[in-house]
Design a protein around this motif. Structure first.
Motif, PDB file in Angstrom:
ATOM      1  N   LYS A   1       0.814  -1.210   0.000  1.00  0.00           N
ATOM      2  CA  LYS A   1       0.000   0.000   0.000  1.00  0.00           C
ATOM      3  C   LYS A   1       0.853   1.267   0.000  1.00  0.00           C
ATOM      4  O   LYS A   1       0.328   2.370   0.089  1.00  0.00           O
ATOM      5  CB  LYS A   1      -0.930   0.011   1.210  1.00  0.00           C
ATOM      6  CG  LYS A   1      -2.035  -1.029   1.176  1.00  0.00           C
ATOM      7  CD  LYS A   1      -2.921  -0.945   2.413  1.00  0.00           C
ATOM      8  CE  LYS A   1      -3.650   0.388   2.498  1.00  0.00           C
ATOM      9  NZ  LYS A   1      -4.578   0.443   3.666  1.00  0.00           N
ATOM     10  N   GLY A   2       2.173   1.090  -0.100  1.00  0.00           N
ATOM     11  CA  GLY A   2       3.056   2.243  -0.085  1.00  0.00           C
ATOM     12  C   GLY A   2       3.285   2.821   1.289  1.00  0.00           C
ATOM     13  O   GLY A   2       3.650   3.988   1.425  1.00  0.00           O
ATOM     14  N   GLU A   3       3.086   2.007   2.317  1.00  0.00           N
ATOM     15  CA  GLU A   3       3.259   2.454   3.697  1.00  0.00           C
ATOM     16  C   GLU A   3       4.423   1.723   4.360  1.00  0.00           C
ATOM     17  O   GLU A   3       4.862   0.673   3.900  1.00  0.00           O
ATOM     18  CB  GLU A   3       1.973   2.195   4.494  1.00  0.00           C
ATOM     19  CG  GLU A   3       0.763   2.949   3.960  1.00  0.00           C
ATOM     20  CD  GLU A   3      -0.505   2.580   4.698  1.00  0.00           C
ATOM     21  OE1 GLU A   3      -0.503   1.550   5.412  1.00  0.00           O
ATOM     22  OE2 GLU A   3      -1.501   3.302   4.551  1.00  0.00           O
ATOM     23  N   VAL A   4       4.901   2.302   5.461  1.00  0.00           N
ATOM     24  CA  VAL A   4       5.965   1.689   6.242  1.00  0.00           C
ATOM     25  C   VAL A   4       5.375   0.968   7.445  1.00  0.00           C
ATOM     26  O   VAL A   4       4.577   1.548   8.193  1.00  0.00           O
ATOM     27  CB  VAL A   4       6.978   2.743   6.724  1.00  0.00           C
ATOM     28  CG1 VAL A   4       7.989   2.124   7.682  1.00  0.00           C
ATOM     29  CG2 VAL A   4       7.702   3.369   5.542  1.00  0.00           C
ATOM     30  N   GLU A   5       5.721  -0.296   7.626  1.00  0.00           N
ATOM     31  CA  GLU A   5       5.363  -1.070   8.817  1.00  0.00           C
ATOM     32  C   GLU A   5       6.622  -1.811   9.271  1.00  0.00           C
ATOM     33  O   GLU A   5       7.193  -2.588   8.505  1.00  0.00           O
ATOM     34  CB  GLU A   5       4.257  -2.078   8.515  1.00  0.00           C
ATOM     35  CG  GLU A   5       2.902  -1.449   8.257  1.00  0.00           C
ATOM     36  CD  GLU A   5       1.821  -2.491   8.027  1.00  0.00           C
ATOM     37  OE1 GLU A   5       0.712  -2.301   8.532  1.00  0.00           O
ATOM     38  OE2 GLU A   5       2.099  -3.511   7.352  1.00  0.00           O
TER      39      GLU A   5
ATOM     40  N   GLY B   1      10.891  -7.716  24.934  1.00  0.00           N
ATOM     41  CA  GLY B   1       9.963  -6.696  24.468  1.00  0.00           C
ATOM     42  C   GLY B   1       9.999  -6.657  22.956  1.00  0.00           C
ATOM     43  O   GLY B   1      11.076  -6.725  22.359  1.00  0.00           O
ATOM     44  N   ALA B   2       8.833  -6.569  22.319  1.00  0.00           N
ATOM     45  CA  ALA B   2       8.791  -6.572  20.867  1.00  0.00           C
ATOM     46  C   ALA B   2       7.605  -5.765  20.360  1.00  0.00           C
ATOM     47  O   ALA B   2       6.578  -5.645  21.030  1.00  0.00           O
ATOM     48  CB  ALA B   2       8.717  -8.008  20.346  1.00  0.00           C
ATOM     49  N   VAL B   3       7.768  -5.233  19.137  1.00  0.00           N
ATOM     50  CA  VAL B   3       6.688  -4.531  18.461  1.00  0.00           C
ATOM     51  C   VAL B   3       6.627  -5.010  17.023  1.00  0.00           C
ATOM     52  O   VAL B   3       7.639  -5.395  16.433  1.00  0.00           O
ATOM     53  CB  VAL B   3       6.888  -3.000  18.492  1.00  0.00           C
ATOM     54  CG1 VAL B   3       6.768  -2.464  19.907  1.00  0.00           C
ATOM     55  CG2 VAL B   3       8.223  -2.598  17.864  1.00  0.00           C
ATOM     56  N   ALA B   4       5.427  -4.974  16.438  1.00  0.00           N
ATOM     57  CA  ALA B   4       5.255  -5.422  15.058  1.00  0.00           C
ATOM     58  C   ALA B   4       4.309  -4.488  14.319  1.00  0.00           C
ATOM     59  O   ALA B   4       3.355  -3.973  14.904  1.00  0.00           O
ATOM     60  CB  ALA B   4       4.710  -6.847  15.024  1.00  0.00           C
ATOM     61  N   ALA B   5       4.588  -4.285  13.034  1.00  0.00           N
ATOM     62  CA  ALA B   5       3.764  -3.446  12.160  1.00  0.00           C
ATOM     63  C   ALA B   5       3.561  -2.045  12.740  1.00  0.00           C
ATOM     64  O   ALA B   5       2.459  -1.497  12.713  1.00  0.00           O
ATOM     65  CB  ALA B   5       2.420  -4.112  11.891  1.00  0.00           C
ATOM     66  N   VAL B   6       4.647  -1.469  13.277  1.00  0.00           N
ATOM     67  CA  VAL B   6       4.563  -0.143  13.880  1.00  0.00           C
ATOM     68  C   VAL B   6       5.085   0.924  12.929  1.00  0.00           C
ATOM     69  O   VAL B   6       5.816   0.639  11.981  1.00  0.00           O
ATOM     70  CB  VAL B   6       5.340  -0.065  15.209  1.00  0.00           C
ATOM     71  CG1 VAL B   6       4.764  -1.033  16.220  1.00  0.00           C
ATOM     72  CG2 VAL B   6       6.829  -0.312  14.989  1.00  0.00           C
ATOM     73  N   LYS B   7       4.710   2.152  13.198  1.00  0.00           N
ATOM     74  CA  LYS B   7       5.203   3.327  12.497  1.00  0.00           C
ATOM     75  C   LYS B   7       5.815   4.238  13.552  1.00  0.00           C
ATOM     76  O   LYS B   7       5.109   4.935  14.266  1.00  0.00           O
ATOM     77  CB  LYS B   7       4.070   4.023  11.750  1.00  0.00           C
ATOM     78  CG  LYS B   7       3.425   3.174  10.653  1.00  0.00           C
ATOM     79  CD  LYS B   7       2.239   3.911  10.046  1.00  0.00           C
ATOM     80  CE  LYS B   7       1.683   3.159   8.833  1.00  0.00           C
ATOM     81  NZ  LYS B   7       1.095   1.854   9.220  1.00  0.00           N
TER      82      LYS B   7
ATOM     83  N   ILE C   1       9.802  -6.906   4.129  1.00  0.00           N
ATOM     84  CA  ILE C   1      10.002  -7.202   2.713  1.00  0.00           C
ATOM     85  C   ILE C   1       9.312  -6.152   1.852  1.00  0.00           C
ATOM     86  O   ILE C   1       8.149  -5.817   2.099  1.00  0.00           O
ATOM     87  CB  ILE C   1       9.443  -8.600   2.377  1.00  0.00           C
ATOM     88  CG1 ILE C   1      10.153  -9.672   3.208  1.00  0.00           C
ATOM     89  CG2 ILE C   1       9.585  -8.902   0.895  1.00  0.00           C
ATOM     90  CD1 ILE C   1       9.551 -11.043   3.059  1.00  0.00           C
ATOM     91  N   ARG C   2      10.011  -5.665   0.846  1.00  0.00           N
ATOM     92  CA  ARG C   2       9.427  -4.682  -0.073  1.00  0.00           C
ATOM     93  C   ARG C   2       8.161  -5.246  -0.724  1.00  0.00           C
ATOM     94  O   ARG C   2       8.147  -6.372  -1.234  1.00  0.00           O
ATOM     95  CB  ARG C   2      10.433  -4.311  -1.150  1.00  0.00           C
ATOM     96  CG  ARG C   2      10.001  -3.162  -2.053  1.00  0.00           C
ATOM     97  CD  ARG C   2      11.007  -2.943  -3.165  1.00  0.00           C
ATOM     98  NE  ARG C   2      12.348  -2.699  -2.628  1.00  0.00           N
ATOM     99  CZ  ARG C   2      12.795  -1.518  -2.219  1.00  0.00           C
ATOM    100  NH1 ARG C   2      11.992  -0.458  -2.268  1.00  0.00           N
ATOM    101  NH2 ARG C   2      14.026  -1.374  -1.753  1.00  0.00           N
ATOM    102  N   GLY C   3       7.066  -4.477  -0.694  1.00  0.00           N
ATOM    103  CA  GLY C   3       5.823  -4.903  -1.316  1.00  0.00           C
ATOM    104  C   GLY C   3       5.024  -5.925  -0.535  1.00  0.00           C
ATOM    105  O   GLY C   3       4.072  -6.512  -1.050  1.00  0.00           O
ATOM    106  N   LYS C   4       5.378  -6.132   0.738  1.00  0.00           N
ATOM    107  CA  LYS C   4       4.668  -7.111   1.566  1.00  0.00           C
ATOM    108  C   LYS C   4       3.213  -6.702   1.760  1.00  0.00           C
ATOM    109  O   LYS C   4       2.854  -5.521   1.656  1.00  0.00           O
ATOM    110  CB  LYS C   4       5.349  -7.233   2.923  1.00  0.00           C
ATOM    111  CG  LYS C   4       5.292  -5.942   3.748  1.00  0.00           C
ATOM    112  CD  LYS C   4       6.117  -6.037   5.017  1.00  0.00           C
ATOM    113  CE  LYS C   4       6.065  -4.704   5.783  1.00  0.00           C
ATOM    114  NZ  LYS C   4       6.857  -4.744   7.018  1.00  0.00           N
ATOM    115  N   LEU C   5       2.364  -7.679   2.068  1.00  0.00           N
ATOM    116  CA  LEU C   5       0.977  -7.378   2.386  1.00  0.00           C
ATOM    117  C   LEU C   5       0.906  -6.577   3.683  1.00  0.00           C
ATOM    118  O   LEU C   5       1.660  -6.855   4.625  1.00  0.00           O
ATOM    119  CB  LEU C   5       0.168  -8.663   2.536  1.00  0.00           C
ATOM    120  CG  LEU C   5      -0.023  -9.507   1.268  1.00  0.00           C
ATOM    121  CD1 LEU C   5      -0.758 -10.795   1.605  1.00  0.00           C
ATOM    122  CD2 LEU C   5      -0.779  -8.713   0.203  1.00  0.00           C
TER     123      LEU C   5
END
Length: 270
Positions: free
Chosen positions: A73-77, A91-97, A156-160
């Motif tokens: 979608k052209g976003e950073v996660e 401690g961990a985080v995922a799909a954050v901006k 990964i570039r272009g990931k869902l």
């Protein structure tokens, strides 16, 4: 190789470094080592790995932080995780901006109520259209003999949207105990199936040397999935450090009071 503690090892990703800007990566690795080792001389291994990884996130030279690639979608996660070996705090985080995902992961660890938090944060980073490297990570051993590990990635570039790789998952993208600290890099979907960082810990805890443990797990990954998929750095409680990869290169470096070394391709051992 055995190093005098305190010691820190870092990586800027395993992959096809023949087509990447290795000179920039080596410079930024050197700077990250300086930052991490300075923190290591006055603080803990946990603080040191976070400092080194945060520098690499800010550099824009790697697929982490400012250099993170965009999803479909052209976003950073982004994903990140940290672990303290002496008490197994994670401690961990995922799909954050956020500007520094590794620092957000440290907040989760210090808060102590949870291990992994998903989503949230603000888009404070500036995306780079061309990055030199891949996932970044660090392992360290401090003067007190405590080990820690940290890993951070833009994925990964272009990931869902919503895709989470190995980097925030303990045992996969990173792991630290009283015996060993490991940070992984490579194809997350494959790393998640084997949990190589945990497998290295199991072998070292059984009494096998660090180097042969890392090599054995790398060999297992290669036999299962082929070449060009993974790299790892590891450090044990005696100060033995080693890096392995089955890709065309892995940006990596080590620093102690006696040595400072950075490398990308095969040949230079750390």
């Amino acid at each position: 190789m055995k190093y005098t503690r305190p010691v820190i090892l870092i990586h800027g990703g395993a992959g096809d470094w023949t087509s990447r800007d290795s000179d920039t990566a080596l410079r930024e690795l050197s700077n990250a080592l300086d930052r991490g080792f300075e923190q290591l001389t006055k603080g803990s291994s946990l603080e040191a790995v976070v400092e080194a990884v945060a520098y690499m996130e800010d550099s824009g030279a790697f697929d982490a932080g400012r250099g993170s690639v965009l999803n479909a979608k052209g976003e950073v996660e982004m994903d990140a995780g940290v672990m303290s070996g002496k008490d197994l705090r994670v401690g961990a985080v995922a799909a954050v901006k956020a500007r520094n995902p590794v620092k957000e992961a440290l907040k989760v660890l210090r808060d102590g109520r949870h291990v992994l938090m998903v989503g949230g944060g603000r888009e404070e980073m500036i995306n780079q259209t061309e990055v030199s490297g891949d996932t970044v990570g660090a392992v360290a051993l401090d003067m007190e003999g405590s080990l820690a590990a940290a890993t951070s990635t833009g994925g990964i570039r272009g990931k869902l949207p919503g895709r989470v790789g190995d980097s925030p998952i303990p045992g996969a993208g990173y792991y630290a105990t009283t015996n060993v600290a490991v940070s992984s890099t490579g194809i997350g979907e494959l790393i998640l199936r084997v949990l190589p960082a945990k497998e290295v810990d199991m072998l070292v805890s059984m009494g096998f040397p660090l180097e042969s443990s890392l090599e054995a797990v790398l060999g297992k990954m290669t036999s299962l999935f082929g070449e060009g998929i993974v790299g790892m750095i590891g450090l044990d409680k005696q100060g033995n450090g080693h890096a392995v990869f089955n890709t065309k290169g892995m940006a990596r470096g080590v620093m102690s009071k006696d040595v400072k070394k950075v490398a990308v391709f095969q040949g230079d051992r750390i």
